[in-house]
Design an enzyme around this catalytic site. Structure first.
Site, PDB file in Angstrom:
ATOM      1  N   CYS A  66     -19.703  -7.138  -8.763  1.00 54.71           N
ATOM      2  CA  CYS A  66     -20.273  -6.309  -7.695  1.00 54.71           C
ATOM      3  C   CYS A  66     -20.134  -7.088  -6.390  1.00 54.71           C
ATOM      4  CB  CYS A  66     -21.750  -6.039  -7.979  1.00 54.71           C
ATOM      5  SG  CYS A  66     -22.598  -5.444  -6.490  1.00 54.71           S
ATOM      6  N   GLU A  72      -6.190 -10.907  -7.171  1.00 54.87           N
ATOM      7  CA  GLU A  72      -5.907  -9.466  -7.225  1.00 54.87           C
ATOM      8  C   GLU A  72      -7.169  -8.602  -7.135  1.00 54.87           C
ATOM      9  OE1 GLU A  72      -3.358  -8.619 -10.593  1.00 54.87           O
ATOM     10  OE2 GLU A  72      -1.616  -9.220  -9.439  1.00 54.87           O
ATOM     11  N   CYS A  98     -17.696  -0.856  -6.885  1.00 58.18           N
ATOM     12  CA  CYS A  98     -18.940  -0.871  -7.658  1.00 58.18           C
ATOM     13  C   CYS A  98     -19.872   0.200  -7.091  1.00 58.18           C
ATOM     14  CB  CYS A  98     -19.575  -2.249  -7.521  1.00 58.18           C
ATOM     15  SG  CYS A  98     -21.220  -2.366  -8.258  1.00 58.18           S
ATOM     16  N   GLU A 132       3.332 -14.211  -7.316  1.00 59.12           N
ATOM     17  CA  GLU A 132       3.603 -14.152  -8.760  1.00 59.12           C
ATOM     18  C   GLU A 132       4.828 -13.282  -9.011  1.00 59.12           C
ATOM     19  OE1 GLU A 132       0.392 -12.667 -11.159  1.00 59.12           O
ATOM     20  OE2 GLU A 132      -1.121 -13.704  -9.978  1.00 59.12           O
ATOM     21  N   TRP A 159       2.624  -6.162 -20.256  1.00 60.29           N
ATOM     22  CA  TRP A 159       1.817  -4.968 -19.989  1.00 60.29           C
ATOM     23  C   TRP A 159       2.629  -3.756 -19.559  1.00 60.29           C
ATOM     24  CZ3 TRP A 159       2.671  -3.872 -14.922  1.00 60.29           C
ATOM     25  CH2 TRP A 159       2.993  -4.945 -14.076  1.00 60.29           C
ATOM     26  N   PHE A 202       1.289 -13.687 -24.939  1.00 65.24           N
ATOM     27  CA  PHE A 202       2.707 -13.340 -25.103  1.00 65.24           C
ATOM     28  C   PHE A 202       3.360 -12.895 -23.798  1.00 65.24           C
ATOM     29  CE2 PHE A 202       0.873 -12.710 -29.399  1.00 65.24           C
ATOM     30  CZ  PHE A 202       1.517 -13.804 -29.990  1.00 65.24           C
ATOM     31  N   HIS A 203       2.672 -13.141 -22.683  1.00 73.21           N
ATOM     32  CA  HIS A 203       3.294 -12.893 -21.379  1.00 73.21           C
ATOM     33  C   HIS A 203       4.290 -14.012 -21.114  1.00 73.21           C
ATOM     34  CE1 HIS A 203       3.748 -12.514 -17.034  1.00 73.21           C
ATOM     35  NE2 HIS A 203       3.075 -11.375 -17.049  1.00 73.21           N
TER      36      HIS A 203
HETATM   37  C1  GLA Z   1      -1.382 -10.320 -12.446  1.00 72.05           C
HETATM   38  C2  GLA Z   1      -2.467 -11.387 -12.453  1.00 72.05           C
HETATM   39  C3  GLA Z   1      -2.162 -12.532 -13.351  1.00 72.05           C
HETATM   40  C4  GLA Z   1      -1.551 -12.059 -14.637  1.00 72.05           C
HETATM   41  C5  GLA Z   1      -0.313 -11.274 -14.320  1.00 72.05           C
HETATM   42  C6  GLA Z   1       0.429 -10.814 -15.556  1.00 72.05           C
HETATM   43  O1  GLA Z   1      -0.492 -10.432 -11.438  1.00 72.05           O
HETATM   44  O2  GLA Z   1      -2.754 -11.873 -11.156  1.00 72.05           O
HETATM   45  O3  GLA Z   1      -3.366 -13.229 -13.585  1.00 72.05           O
HETATM   46  O4  GLA Z   1      -2.478 -11.264 -15.310  1.00 72.05           O
HETATM   47  O5  GLA Z   1      -0.673 -10.137 -13.605  1.00 72.05           O
HETATM   48  O6  GLA Z   1       1.600 -10.128 -15.244  1.00 72.05           O
HETATM   49 ZN    ZN Z   2     -22.594  -3.157  -6.642  1.00 72.93          ZN
END
Ligand code: GLA
Ligand code: ZN
Length: 671
Positions: free
Chosen positions: A118, A153, A158, A307, A315, A357-358
């Protein structure tokens, strides 16, 4: 200009989590050895390390981090040091449940996951401020620390009682009185009139769910909540040492928050880019190139690629590994658009947890004997060869596309046209792609930041449904002084506060465009109308508007159905400039041909003065041209002169061959 003054170089590295390996101290030494081999010079440290840094309330353990930063520094590796607020320790959630987020069904979430705090909770803010301050006191002066990575990220919102109170305050500040709020939200409809501020709640699927103006305000509020939280963290760091710049890692075009506003809270824009390679690579590249240009545009400065994956993610619906060449090629894409880094998620693959597994630079095998590791080494070497381009990010775009978050939200919340499928983002991408594939540099501006005097030759305003205050005058001034404006269907319907304009549409621009719009028709998937322009016939899909060309010249008309013969594409001279209106969604081949024509009329230069085969694109950074082949076969290209490839040293005269999924970084021999 440099984003990281303590270390003005291309950064190469990524998220590093030695906190997961503390029981195996040899891993740190092995990691450092491998990092040097891969020419890694910077790692993002401690992103989710709160539980290691503060194992009990108020008890900090910095010993392990001292050791890690110390060893990295000895090895010449810099640190992008994170604040750990992206995920909280269990003790914190257990003792202070108010730190946990309340969702749109007014349910308080349980401990677990990440990115789910929050932002209003005084306890959460206090705890974050305390650990951020402690981190800054300990490490801000360390020569290895070149950047602060605030949280991770940011996303979502909330709806707890504390946030509801902030929401009401936000609305009070915005509207002044309940009366004004009622007027702006048009609450006479469905008897929604508020008579007491306490009646005003956040939108919810089990409450107030259908008022577009309210929803757009909620997104503005969400952006503000996130921005306030970032500023709180930034202030905690800055109060100790203001010399280290601050960033947050953003995500693609991310619909939840207005990234133009959020970018104002940080010093450095950075983002995480995860294209799905291996299907339509040219399309994937265009989507991510668009975000690179958006990120560059947010502050009109270079940005960091924070990144990307060295191999695959875990994913996507289908997680493909990179084909040969793709790692180098995809790492050059951000550089072509002004990035000062190539960073990865993640350095070493964990043995457990959601991302075991990433992809990672170092896999579970723990060696350098992998295709992925060699690919990363190749990028490390390339970055060294490209060092002369580091502070040469200028792109000098002469084309500007308006991309506006409140406009996007308004279109999606409007309940008209194609439900849930207005496709604003996709449409902007299609327009961008038409320029990008042909080597024209593009800037993005939102309505507020657009400046009619910045020297653009062409401004495209796709689906500019909401006319925020001032944009009409700016577009008018731009055309009057000689600019070429392209507006499209859905343009100029509502005002910044979300109410439909009364009178003619596009509001206050009808005389600039020489048209007025009357009705918007939506087509089902698979349906199409047609128009012919410059000898070619193009499909029109999704949204088709009926317009009247009062004073504009009709360049093209609908050809099918009862609309046949009515205008679809118009041109109107206004002042020194020209304003076009495109009344329907036209297929991409039209956009390519049409924008090419406009760019040639305005004598806008391309990155490379050559027509490239489909799948090969060129982008300019400083004096270098990044020629990228997203196709699966080698391509011969014609070159306007003699060039040298900075990556290989190869010399070319008048032509070159670009390998499948290959990239050349060409500088002219006269430069
Ligand atoms: C995001 C997150 C990371 C990770 C990657 C995986 O960008 O910031 O912590 O979870 O995705 O792709
Ligand atoms: Zn809140």
């Amino acid at each position: 200009m440099t984003l990281t003054p303590r270390f003005p170089r291309f950064l190469h590295g990524g998220d590093y989590n030695p906190d997961q390996w503390l029981k195996d101290p040899e891993i740190l030494e092995e990691d450092i050895r491998l990092m040097k081999e891969a020419k890694v010079n910077c790692v993002s440290l401690g992103i989710f390390a709160w539980a290691q840094l503060e194992p009990e309330e108020g008890v900090y353990d910095f010993a392990w981090m001292d050791r890690v930063i110390g060893r990295l520094w000895e090895a010449g590796i810099r640190v992008d040091l994170a604040t750990p607020s992206g995920a909280r320790p269990a003790w914190l959630a257990q003792k202070y449940p108010e730190v946990l987020r309340v969702d749109e069904y007014f349910r308080r979430h349980h401990f677990g996951g990440r990115h789910n705090h929050c932002p209003s909770s005084p306890v959460f803010r206090e705890k974050v401020r305390a650990i951020d301050t402690a981190l800054a006191q300990r490490y801000a002066g360390h020569p290895a620390v070149i950047l602060w990575h605030i949280s991770n990220e940011f996303s979502g919102d909330c709806r707890c009682p504390l946030c509801q109170e902030k929401w009401r305050q936000f609305l009070r500040d915005r509207y002044g009185s309940l009366e004004a709020l009622n007027d702006h939200w048009w609450t006479g409809f469905w008897s929604m009139r508020y008579t007491d501020w306490a009646q005003v709640e956040s939108p919810s699927p089990i409450g107030q769910d259908a008022n577009p103006a309210m929803w757009v305000d909620w997104r503005r509020f969400s952006t503000k909540q996130c921005g306030d939280f970032i500023l709180m963290e930034k202030e905690a760091l800055r109060s100790v040492d203001p010399s280290v710049p601050v960033t947050v890692n953003m995500m693609q075009r991310f619909w939840d928050y207005d990234y133009f506003d959020l970018a104002e809270t940080v010093d450095v824009v950075s983002w995480d880019s995860y294209p799905l390679w291996g299907t339509d690579d040219l399309r994937a590249a265009s989507e991510h190139a668009m975000t690179h240009d958006l990120m560059r545009s947010l502050k009109d400065r270079p940005f960091l690629l924070m990144e990307s994956t060295p191999s695959l993610v875990n994913w996507h619906q289908v997680n493909k590994i990179k084909r040969p060449g793709m790692h180098l090629l995809s790492s050059m894409l951000p550089l072509a658009h002004g990035a000062q880094s190539v960073m990865y998620f993640q350095w070493r693959k964990g043995r457990g947890g959601a991302e075991m597994f990433h992809g990672a630079v170092v896999g579970h095998d723990g060696t350098d004997r992998t295709r992925t590791f060699r690919g990363v080494c190749e990028v490390g070497e390339a970055l060294q060869k490209l060092a002369p381009l580091y502070d040469r990010p200028e792109r000098e775009a002469k084309v500007c596309i308006l991309f506006d978050y409140p406009n996007w939200w308004a279109l999606d919340y409007a309940q008209m046209g194609r439900k849930g499928a207005m496709h604003y983002d996709e449409t902007v991408n299609a327009y961008y792609r038409a320029f990008w594939e042909q080597g024209y540099a593009v800037d993005f501006r939102d309505s507020r930041r657009f400046d009619p005097e910045s020297g653009y030759g062409i401004v495209v305003a796709p689906m500019l449904f909401m006319l925020r205050d001032g944009i009409e005058e700016k577009l008018r001034a731009f055309v009057r002084r000689g600019g070429t404006l392209v507006m499209t269907y859905c343009g100029g319907v509502i005002s910044e506060d979300g109410l439909a304009f009364t009178g003619q549409v596009p509001h206050a621009l009808t005389d600039v465009l020489g048209i007025r719009t009357e009705e918007l028709d939506a087509l089902c998937d698979g349906e199409a109308n047609r128009m012919t322009w410059d000898g070619n016939t193009y499909a029109l899909t999704e949204l088709c508007e009926l317009i009247h060309a009062d004073t504009a010249e009709v360049l093209s008309a609908y050809e099918d159905d009862y609309t046949a013969g009515t205008p679809c594409l118009t041109r109107h001279a206004y002042g020194e400039g020209t304003a076009y209106y495109l009344a329907a969604q036209a297929e991409e081949t039209f956009l390519h041909a049409f924008f090419r024509r406009l760019a040639e009329e305005k004598a806008i230069p391309r990155a490379l003065d050559a027509d490239l085969p489909k799948g090969v694109v060129a982008q300019k950074r400083g004096n270098a041209v990044f020629v990228q082949n997203y196709g699966g076969a080698a391509q011969e290209i014609a070159l306007p002169g003699r060039f040298t490839d900075l990556l290989t040293g190869a010399a070319f005269d008048g032509k070159a061959s670009v390998p499948a999924r290959g990239v050349l970084v060409l500088t002219g021999n006269d430069d």
